[in-house]
Scaffold this motif. Sequence first.
Motif, mmCIF file in Angstrom:
data_model
loop_
_atom_site.group_PDB
_atom_site.id
_atom_site.type_symbol
_atom_site.label_atom_id
_atom_site.label_comp_id
_atom_site.label_asym_id
_atom_site.label_seq_id
_atom_site.Cartn_x
_atom_site.Cartn_y
_atom_site.Cartn_z
ATOM 1 N N HIS A 167 14.452 15.783 -3.306
ATOM 2 C CA HIS A 167 14.859 14.652 -4.132
ATOM 3 C C HIS A 167 14.332 13.342 -3.546
ATOM 4 N N GLU A 168 14.432 13.188 -2.245
ATOM 5 C CA GLU A 168 13.956 11.973 -1.583
ATOM 6 C C GLU A 168 12.448 11.802 -1.781
ATOM 7 N N MET A 169 11.700 12.891 -1.653
ATOM 8 C CA MET A 169 10.258 12.813 -1.839
ATOM 9 C C MET A 169 9.923 12.429 -3.270
ATOM 10 N N SER A 170 10.581 13.003 -4.235
ATOM 11 C CA SER A 170 10.297 12.671 -5.628
ATOM 12 C C SER A 170 10.661 11.217 -5.914
ATOM 13 N N HIS A 171 11.736 10.728 -5.315
ATOM 14 C CA HIS A 171 12.136 9.326 -5.491
ATOM 15 C C HIS A 171 11.073 8.395 -4.906
ATOM 16 N N LEU A 172 10.587 8.690 -3.712
ATOM 17 C CA LEU A 172 9.551 7.865 -3.081
ATOM 18 C C LEU A 172 8.265 7.865 -3.905
ATOM 19 N N TYR A 173 7.895 9.033 -4.413
ATOM 20 C CA TYR A 173 6.675 9.160 -5.216
ATOM 21 C C TYR A 173 6.787 8.338 -6.495
ATOM 22 N N ARG B 86 5.477 3.561 -9.784
ATOM 23 C CA ARG B 86 6.007 2.429 -10.546
ATOM 24 C C ARG B 86 5.429 1.108 -10.033
ATOM 25 N N ASN B 87 5.249 1.006 -8.728
ATOM 26 C CA ASN B 87 4.750 -0.233 -8.129
ATOM 27 C C ASN B 87 3.232 -0.383 -8.209
ATOM 28 N N MET B 88 2.544 0.610 -8.720
ATOM 29 C CA MET B 88 1.085 0.551 -8.791
ATOM 30 C C MET B 88 0.589 -0.164 -10.042
ATOM 31 N N GLY B 89 1.474 -0.609 -10.899
ATOM 32 C CA GLY B 89 1.065 -1.272 -12.130
ATOM 33 C C GLY B 89 0.429 -2.621 -11.874
ATOM 34 N N ASN B 90 -0.175 -3.164 -12.915
ATOM 35 C CA ASN B 90 -0.756 -4.497 -12.800
ATOM 36 C C ASN B 90 -0.585 -5.249 -14.116
ATOM 37 N N ALA B 91 -0.734 -6.540 -14.077
ATOM 38 C CA ALA B 91 -0.682 -7.395 -15.267
ATOM 39 C C ALA B 91 0.564 -7.139 -16.111
ATOM 40 N N ARG C 175 2.299 -4.534 -16.416
ATOM 41 C CA ARG C 175 2.539 -3.130 -16.781
ATOM 42 C C ARG C 175 3.068 -2.398 -15.574
ATOM 43 N N ASN C 176 3.896 -1.421 -15.823
ATOM 44 C CA ASN C 176 4.284 -0.601 -14.676
ATOM 45 C C ASN C 176 3.295 0.549 -14.557
ATOM 46 N N GLY C 177 3.217 1.111 -13.367
ATOM 47 C CA GLY C 177 2.260 2.188 -13.131
ATOM 48 C C GLY C 177 2.895 3.544 -13.331
ATOM 49 N N GLY C 178 3.835 3.647 -14.233
ATOM 50 C CA GLY C 178 4.630 4.852 -14.393
ATOM 51 C C GLY C 178 3.909 6.063 -14.923
#
Length: 65
Positions: A26-32, A37-42, A44-47
């Motif tokens: 669960h912790e690994m999936s949460h971190l991933y 999510r934080n990889m988005g730009n402009a 947009r989320n990076g989801g």
Amino acid sequence: MQSGYNLREIINLIDELHFNTRAEKHEMSHLYEDKIRNMGNAGRNGGEYYTPRPLIKTIVKIVAP
């Protein structure tokens, strides 16, 4: 990856990870998911991340589920 040496180092590190308990998984999936999510730009989320088909086939071949 621009360097095969870097890829080898990453593979070695990943190989040392163990997810034996539900809590660890669960912790690994949460971190991933948080990282994606934080990889988005402009604004947009990076989801969304689409794994290339050849990579999927290689992973399945190696893991042999």
